[in-house]
Design an enzyme around this catalytic site. Structure first.
Site, PDB file in Angstrom:
ATOM      1  N   LEU A  62      14.674  84.547 -42.729  1.00 54.74           N
ATOM      2  CA  LEU A  62      14.673  85.486 -40.686  1.00 54.74           C
ATOM      3  C   LEU A  62      15.578  84.766 -40.243  1.00 54.74           C
ATOM      4  O   LEU A  62      15.200  83.271 -40.844  1.00 54.74           O
ATOM      5  CB  LEU A  62      13.167  85.449 -40.244  1.00 54.74           C
ATOM      6  CG  LEU A  62      12.078  86.477 -40.605  1.00 54.74           C
ATOM      7  CD1 LEU A  62      11.070  86.275 -40.130  1.00 54.74           C
ATOM      8  CD2 LEU A  62      12.332  87.422 -40.723  1.00 54.74           C
ATOM      9  N   ASP A  63      16.198  84.982 -39.169  1.00 52.98           N
ATOM     10  CA  ASP A  63      16.817  83.971 -38.762  1.00 52.98           C
ATOM     11  C   ASP A  63      16.551  82.615 -37.859  1.00 52.98           C
ATOM     12  O   ASP A  63      15.008  83.283 -37.935  1.00 52.98           O
ATOM     13  CB  ASP A  63      17.440  84.240 -37.287  1.00 52.98           C
ATOM     14  CG  ASP A  63      18.493  85.780 -38.172  1.00 52.98           C
ATOM     15  OD1 ASP A  63      19.011  85.752 -39.011  1.00 52.98           O
ATOM     16  OD2 ASP A  63      18.837  86.826 -37.099  1.00 52.98           O
ATOM     17  N   ARG A  64      17.086  82.204 -37.246  1.00 51.38           N
ATOM     18  CA  ARG A  64      16.714  80.882 -37.084  1.00 51.38           C
ATOM     19  C   ARG A  64      15.215  81.471 -35.727  1.00 51.38           C
ATOM     20  O   ARG A  64      14.592  81.509 -35.496  1.00 51.38           O
ATOM     21  CB  ARG A  64      17.464  79.196 -36.429  1.00 51.38           C
ATOM     22  CG  ARG A  64      16.328  78.671 -35.935  1.00 51.38           C
ATOM     23  CD  ARG A  64      17.518  77.718 -35.420  1.00 51.38           C
ATOM     24  NE  ARG A  64      17.274  76.508 -35.069  1.00 51.38           N
ATOM     25  CZ  ARG A  64      17.880  74.719 -35.216  1.00 51.38           C
ATOM     26  NH1 ARG A  64      19.029  74.954 -35.807  1.00 51.38           N
ATOM     27  NH2 ARG A  64      17.025  74.099 -34.610  1.00 51.38           N
ATOM     28  N   ARG A 168      20.611  92.505 -34.905  1.00 55.61           N
ATOM     29  CA  ARG A 168      21.378  92.165 -33.832  1.00 55.61           C
ATOM     30  C   ARG A 168      22.693  92.765 -33.589  1.00 55.61           C
ATOM     31  O   ARG A 168      23.237  92.802 -32.554  1.00 55.61           O
ATOM     32  CB  ARG A 168      21.631  90.357 -34.134  1.00 55.61           C
ATOM     33  CG  ARG A 168      20.200  89.642 -34.227  1.00 55.61           C
ATOM     34  CD  ARG A 168      20.604  87.969 -34.732  1.00 55.61           C
ATOM     35  NE  ARG A 168      21.107  87.433 -33.528  1.00 55.61           N
ATOM     36  CZ  ARG A 168      21.433  85.618 -33.847  1.00 55.61           C
ATOM     37  NH1 ARG A 168      20.222  85.143 -35.124  1.00 55.61           N
ATOM     38  NH2 ARG A 168      21.636  85.205 -32.990  1.00 55.61           N
TER      39      ARG A 168
END
Length: 242
Positions: A62-64, A168
């Protein structure tokens, strides 16, 4: 600026058996050490390892800035099996996001993305598909530019591919960027949320994972409740309609 993570509290465990464990990852927490985020000193892998007292293996990423369900294997062999499930598209993932504007009721975003390995985008195009469903829309008395109000949507996003920053980049592509996203989002909206709501979190939540357990062969569904900031912004924008 990234949200400050309170690592004095244990990670919230959503699911655990002898083979797998899933946590509700907070916004702003890296999954593991990364050269492109040298400012970080805490990582989900390290924190969960210390919390459980054993080695853990993240089977996906998962992205930060993204919060929600993050799955780990408890052995190297299980890690390989689960990573293969992800690669084969056998794991169903769904996310919730708050985005700018009124989105279509439903939409399939079939838009190839150039490969991004974390060190920059290359010229290689990769298939990328995301299904969008609008859950709620709102118009709030928040002036923005020449407008006296602002419009936002709560959407469910279901990717069928797993490209870096896919959700995103896809939402930016259809001109409905995720609030709080940098660099793919709208800097003016991000500034508005920081000034008006004191909010600098990206409003993307990994809500659910569904897969077949490799050992028991039973269907497993893991759902993560909202982290505090996502829940706060839902209330501020959509009130009691959610």
């Amino acid at each position: 600026m990234n949200q400050v993570i309170n690592t004095t509290q244990p990670l919230s465990i959503l699911y655990q058996d002898t083979d797998l464990v899933a946590i509700n990852k907070p916004h702003g927490l890296l999954v593991h050490r990364s050269m492109i985020a040298s400012d970080a000193s805490e990582f989900a892998v390290q924190l969960l390892r210390d919390q459980l007292g054993q080695r853990v293996y993240p089977v996906h990423r998962l992205d930060r800035k993204t919060a929600g369900v993050l799955l780990f294997a408890l052995s190297d062999s299980m890690n390989s099996i689960m990573q293969q499930q992800f690669m084969d598209g056998a794991v169903h993932k769904s996310y919730l996001a708050i985005v700018r504007g009124y989105t279509p009721d439903e939409l399939t975003i079939d838009y190839p993305l150039r490969k991004d390995d974390g060190n920059g985008v290359t010229g290689v195009l990769q298939e990328a598909v995301t299904h969008l469903k609008t859950l709620q829309q709102t118009e709030v008395p928040l002036p923005f530019g020449k407008h006296t109000t602002s419009r936002y949507s709560l959407v469910k996003l279901t990717p069928t591919t797993g490209r870096m920053h896919q959700l995103r980049r896809h939402m930016a592509h259809i001109l409905h960027p995720i609030i709080g996203d940098r660099p793919h989002g709208c800097n003016k909206q991000n500034k508005l949320f920081k000034e008006h709501f004191e909010m600098n979190t990206m409003l993307l939540h990994a809500q659910q994972l569904t897969f077949t357990h490799p050992v028991t062969e039973e269907p497993i569904t893991i759902t993560a409740p909202f982290q505090t900031e996502f829940g706060r912004m839902l209330g501020a924008l959509f009130g009691d309609t959610i």
